[in-house]
Write an enzyme that holds these catalytic residues in place. Sequence first.
Site, PDB file in Angstrom:
ATOM      1  N   LYS A   1       0.824  -1.215   0.000  1.00  0.00           N
ATOM      2  CA  LYS A   1       0.000   0.000   0.000  1.00  0.00           C
ATOM      3  C   LYS A   1       0.855   1.262   0.000  1.00  0.00           C
ATOM      4  CE  LYS A   1      -2.762   0.222   3.393  1.00  0.00           C
ATOM      5  NZ  LYS A   1      -2.586  -0.839   4.387  1.00  0.00           N
TER       6      LYS A   1
ATOM      7  N   THR B   1       3.987   1.555  -0.851  1.00  0.00           N
ATOM      8  CA  THR B   1       4.743   1.607  -2.096  1.00  0.00           C
ATOM      9  C   THR B   1       3.855   2.103  -3.239  1.00  0.00           C
ATOM     10  OG1 THR B   1       5.987  -0.264  -1.252  1.00  0.00           O
ATOM     11  CG2 THR B   1       6.212   0.193  -3.584  1.00  0.00           C
TER      12      THR B   1
ATOM     13  N   ARG C   1       1.885   8.588   6.523  1.00  0.00           N
ATOM     14  CA  ARG C   1       2.078   8.619   7.968  1.00  0.00           C
ATOM     15  C   ARG C   1       3.553   8.575   8.331  1.00  0.00           C
ATOM     16  NH1 ARG C   1      -0.977   3.347   9.029  1.00  0.00           N
ATOM     17  NH2 ARG C   1      -0.320   3.082   6.877  1.00  0.00           N
TER      18      ARG C   1
ATOM     19  N   LYS D   1      10.314  -4.840  11.845  1.00  0.00           N
ATOM     20  CA  LYS D   1       9.753  -4.390  10.593  1.00  0.00           C
ATOM     21  C   LYS D   1      10.749  -3.698   9.675  1.00  0.00           C
ATOM     22  CE  LYS D   1       5.764  -1.544   9.344  1.00  0.00           C
ATOM     23  NZ  LYS D   1       6.376  -0.211   9.239  1.00  0.00           N
TER      24      LYS D   1
ATOM     25  N   ALA E   1      -2.996   2.173  14.062  1.00  0.00           N
ATOM     26  CA  ALA E   1      -4.238   1.737  13.425  1.00  0.00           C
ATOM     27  C   ALA E   1      -4.984   0.704  14.276  1.00  0.00           C
ATOM     28  CB  ALA E   1      -3.938   1.190  12.037  1.00  0.00           C
TER      29      ALA E   1
ATOM     30  N   PHE F   1      -3.909  -0.366   7.270  1.00  0.00           N
ATOM     31  CA  PHE F   1      -4.567  -1.672   7.246  1.00  0.00           C
ATOM     32  C   PHE F   1      -5.431  -1.862   5.993  1.00  0.00           C
ATOM     33  CE2 PHE F   1      -4.426  -2.178  12.174  1.00  0.00           C
ATOM     34  CZ  PHE F   1      -3.069  -2.411  12.101  1.00  0.00           C
TER      35      PHE F   1
ATOM     36  N   PHE G   1       4.267  -9.014  -8.928  1.00  0.00           N
ATOM     37  CA  PHE G   1       5.564  -9.624  -8.587  1.00  0.00           C
ATOM     38  C   PHE G   1       6.068 -10.360  -9.814  1.00  0.00           C
ATOM     39  CE2 PHE G   1       6.340  -9.621  -3.928  1.00  0.00           C
ATOM     40  CZ  PHE G   1       5.293  -8.796  -3.580  1.00  0.00           C
TER      41      PHE G   1
ATOM     42  N   TRP H   1       7.332  -0.836  -7.857  1.00  0.00           N
ATOM     43  CA  TRP H   1       8.417  -1.245  -6.959  1.00  0.00           C
ATOM     44  C   TRP H   1       9.699  -1.430  -7.769  1.00  0.00           C
ATOM     45  CZ3 TRP H   1      11.476  -5.700  -6.427  1.00  0.00           C
ATOM     46  CH2 TRP H   1      12.238  -5.776  -5.252  1.00  0.00           C
TER      47      TRP H   1
END
Lengths: 691, 691
Positions: B142, B144, B166, B177, B396, B427, B515, B544
């Site tokens: 999201k 990206t 954000r 992460k 979130a 989310f 992908f 990406w």
Amino acid sequence: GRSKIVGAPMHDLLLWNHATVTTCHSKTVDLAAEVTQRNTSNTVLSAKRFLESHQAGKWNISYTRLNLRKPVPSDIVISRSCAAKSIDSLAREVGLFSDEVELYGKTKAKVQLTIIKRLQSLPDGKYVVVTGITPTPLGEGKSTTTIGLAQAMGAHMKLNVFACVRQPSQGPTFGIKGGAAGGGYSQVIPMEEFNLHLTGDIHAITAANNLVAAAVDARIFHEATQSDKALYNRLVPLSGGERTFSPIQINRLKKLGIQKTEPSALTEEEINRFARLDIDPSSVTWQRVLDTNDRFLRKITIGQSPTEKGYTREAQFDITVASEIMAVLALTSSLEDMRQRLAKMVVATSRRGDPITTEDLGVSGALTVLMKDAIKPNLMQTLEGTPVFVHAGPFANIAHGNSSILADKIALKLVGPEGFVVTEAGFGADIGMEKFFNIKCRYSGLRPHVVVLVATIRALKMHGGGPTVTAGMPLPKEYVEENFNLLEKGCNNMRKQIENAKHFGVPVVVAVNAFKTDTEAELDLVCTLAKSAGAFDAVRCSHWAEGGAGAVALGEAVQKASSAPSNFKFLYDLDLPIADKIRIIAQKIYGADDIELLPEAQHKVALYTKQGFANLPVCMAKTHLSLSHEAEKKGVPKGFILPIRDIRASVGAGFLFPLVGTMPTIPGLPTRPCFYDIDLDPETEQVNGLF
Amino acid sequence: GRSKIVGAPMHDLLLWNHATVTTCHSKTVDLAAEVTQRNTSNTVLSAKRFLESHQAGKWNISYTRLNLRKPVPSDIVISRSCAAKSIDSLAREVGLFSDEVELYGKTKAKVQLTIIKRLQSLPDGKYVVVTGITPTPLGEGKSTTTIGLAQAMGAHMKLNVFACVRQPSQGPTFGIKGGAAGGGYSQVIPMEEFNLHLTGDIHAITAANNLVAAAVDARIFHEATQSDKALYNRLVPLSGGERTFSPIQINRLKKLGIQKTEPSALTEEEINRFARLDIDPSSVTWQRVLDTNDRFLRKITIGQSPTEKGYTREAQFDITVASEIMAVLALTSSLEDMRQRLAKMVVATSRRGDPITTEDLGVSGALTVLMKDAIKPNLMQTLEGTPVFVHAGPFANIAHGNSSILADKIALKLVGPEGFVVTEAGFGADIGMEKFFNIKCRYSGLRPHVVVLVATIRALKMHGGGPTVTAGMPLPKEYVEENFNLLEKGCNNMRKQIENAKHFGVPVVVAVNAFKTDTEAELDLVCTLAKSAGAFDAVRCSHWAEGGAGAVALGEAVQKASSAPSNFKFLYDLDLPIADKIRIIAQKIYGADDIELLPEAQHKVALYTKQGFANLPVCMAKTHLSLSHEAEKKGVPKGFILPIRDIRASVGAGFLFPLVGTMPTIPGLPTRPCFYDIDLDPETEQVNGLF
């Protein structure tokens, strides 16, 4: 377009070389600053050439004229009534290149460390440290004198001068103390920027410190709940079918004497030693921190959620400025040196008795990343437009209480050999100054030229036996009326602190910070007694009410003293046993008969000697309110034995700190904290209620 | 000198109006940026005139050309291989005046809120929200896609476009992460600045939040240990022989219905009511916070130092982004509004059942002062030089998970009516998008034009029943080989999320984030199914690996959708009873049969209704990993009753949050946190190991 820049018109260059004196409150200040700003960027190359040839000479700097009022308004009213110069103008005025400066809004900037290399071959300026008599609740005005002296030497004596001060902790700003940017007409401005967040250095320390704390407890937990094999598989995981050690893990292997770089080559015994730090939970000395006055965090039990499976532990929070990382920031000399100090910090002892470091935890690189901006000194200005570095503020109770070495070093190059750097040491001369010499100067290699010792008539009277004072009540008449008896007795404390400075072979100038209730005769008496005690000079000053103009006599005395012969020496050799170093400070500086090492301190002397930390300097954690260990003993206490309850180590910062009594490490909020008065005007965006 | 500025040479103006496309990795980027910078300051006035006449038109902006490599390098390698434009150049390019911008170094700036007033009469641009299918461990991309879409619309479609994202929590950066600035060739740069400290907004929230916490416990303590009279004398102290109420105390008197301003006029009963908040310690809902993954702070006991006299209490720390103050920052519309929201925050209930606010504690003004800079949106840029606002990042899980209203509003003015603002909701669409519409848009008054719903083949296959995946192990073949069966089943989740968006009357464009293992046929299938489910369009994208060039088709679809008819409506009326609002979300969005209020939730419904908070919107605290309350239920769960365990109130932020199950509010560190790989190169000052 490039040739146009090289050929930037000369009028631009002239414009910002023209020293302008502008007036506070006047709109012309803003306009002049804007004009300068607009004409600057395309003169960068010309400016570079100019600066390269004039580096060591006198700055072309514009000062801000004060519009003095009586009675003196509140600090915040004075601060916001003065238009600060744009910080990029000031940066240029003191010889910084634009690519060496990172602006943080219009009034704060960070200076990149690349400047050290550029200026390394230039001579340093004169180095002045401001300290005081033993502090009392009546205040002595050390910060105010530091700023007032810089204002005097700059705007009035036309010398290149930098003030270097500590960043205050934000906790007390909302608790009891209020702001800490000097006071009256001797302030760092904008005072609200100085007192809040600044450029985030203290917040970075909070983040770095607490990452270590989280890593300690998480590691204890993971080791307690996993087999050697599971631990190792997680620490050195398969990734794309391969296992590799990270550089930080290679460092740990080296420390353990394991000369292997191939994860599959480790024996079971080596895996055990590598994967298990085996921290003794009762030995953890690393505490969590917050920059908040939160008394309920003084002692806590952590790990009580079911997810932590019963591994609870008693712990505590300290105020952020008490973090060892703050002391590292203050004592480091480069990014590489900071990386090394952050890696050497000891957080606990293993069950086998080995010190466990942040490098063992694998977190030292991340700490350096978190601190990469904090290491750059912050440029601000005084009310009169003098440059100020605000950088680092280690807690004077358990650390050394001095601003950063890096700021002092950069400032000494920028002012040049005829210029001055005025830096402040926390608490009285027995604590802040002693640590300034024995710890800060030892690590920096810098040699001070002058000690300024600040005293007030009121505080001296309290040392002479004057009555205690109560907040909110009128001052007892002893303090507002002439009283030679108390004053003369109290001057013994000043005499002892002058002697303390002279132990280090540096000339002392006493600054008598005058109040309007002081009489001429009282002021004269203090000056006379100071000189008879061996001070190079003693002068009264009134910079709180008059700004730099009130400290010109002090500035002249300091300038004269800086050319006097000096013979700087440390008080003790690092090679002496730990107890001997403590004893020398106790006897020579505090006037103690001897020291007494209590059992825990004896144990630590043995432990640290065994662990190889015995040759660190000593950073005494003693009350600042008395030369002795008993806060209520004013004047010059005699005939006491200094008890050493315990000793702790800040190995990364580079000192041992003996605890004399119990040091509070996080303040609390009173019933009516000062936040009751603090608010923002949503229209003007002005901060009200800071004082 | 002033006339010279007004007559600034036209070549300067032309220079920065000339749109330059420069190349990543090339030295010329630096030079070009320098040239632009040097010529700028003395064109400020000319620029002002230019901007005033061209405000709503197309920006003259230079984009950065990507130098794409295969295989795609790590995020940090890409980020630092690209020369960012100087942030003041970018600010000018998008129409900001220099006095509206506060630089924070060379790559970050804050934008002052004064711009809102300057641009208030101009029309807004088009408003696009990016959301996703129900998240899986395989990732959907999201963030990206948000960045890639902005890069496409800017550098490739030559539209004015802003991305609004954000600020990530720093805790996870050092935990599991890693970084969160997009990824691959669609990133906010410099990614290390984005992921660390930024301009200190989260640190300001930590400071403000913990000042409230310290004030709560200190107040309970002081009330417990003092008489009414002693309390009152301390809260309204004699100062210079007088007692006065502070403005914040006058507010409390008003709230109590006491119309007196003279401290001596209060009766004993009034003194009691004024001085005693009478907080029930078991009712305290305000938690301390840290921006660190510290699992040992999930449950703690505080107040165990003897100085707190036995007033211990069980408490907890949350991650800073879970603070209500973060939600306030995200939902506020002005400084004045923030002041009011910060004052309304409820921290506990009194023993009489009244809500106790930060205003009652006297701390609301100080909070506003601490947050005065955080309220200004932060300007950064994408890899291709598109402007990005990074501002606020409410958790979130228990808050609404969207970036700030202020950043979106300012960006909508800056892009102008033909421009686009792409903002991301946290989310999946059932959580972040629902809250974006029902909470964020309700408070902002803004109406979205397009929803972009991001999906990946892999994640859809998992929703179709694909096997679980294990970190470090190769992906099961279902995810790397063509599999129509799983994919088609999984598309039901996408279908449901499309329906969810259409409940609000806004056109949906599905972005299939490709992908390299996805087959053409698989990508076609998803696009076909999306359109048959009612999507306005569905397109594949490859930003990406290719940056904006890989999202041009998406950008074109979004541009087309933004002109399609839309009929925005909220899902529920605020006036409905609390339980009805929850039921509507559960049934319409999650597909639940009904809800069940457990006893604690029933109690809270009664309490909040009595306290006057029933008309707030509802912010569900539900797992994001399933449309239902059970994380392991993928796809489109049916036939479930949604249990509501408890309800909490964020009265200042402006929502009630029903708790569906237990929400973790502070993450922990794993055995091998990512800090093992993070380090700073002391020579180059480059950050290594962020990914």
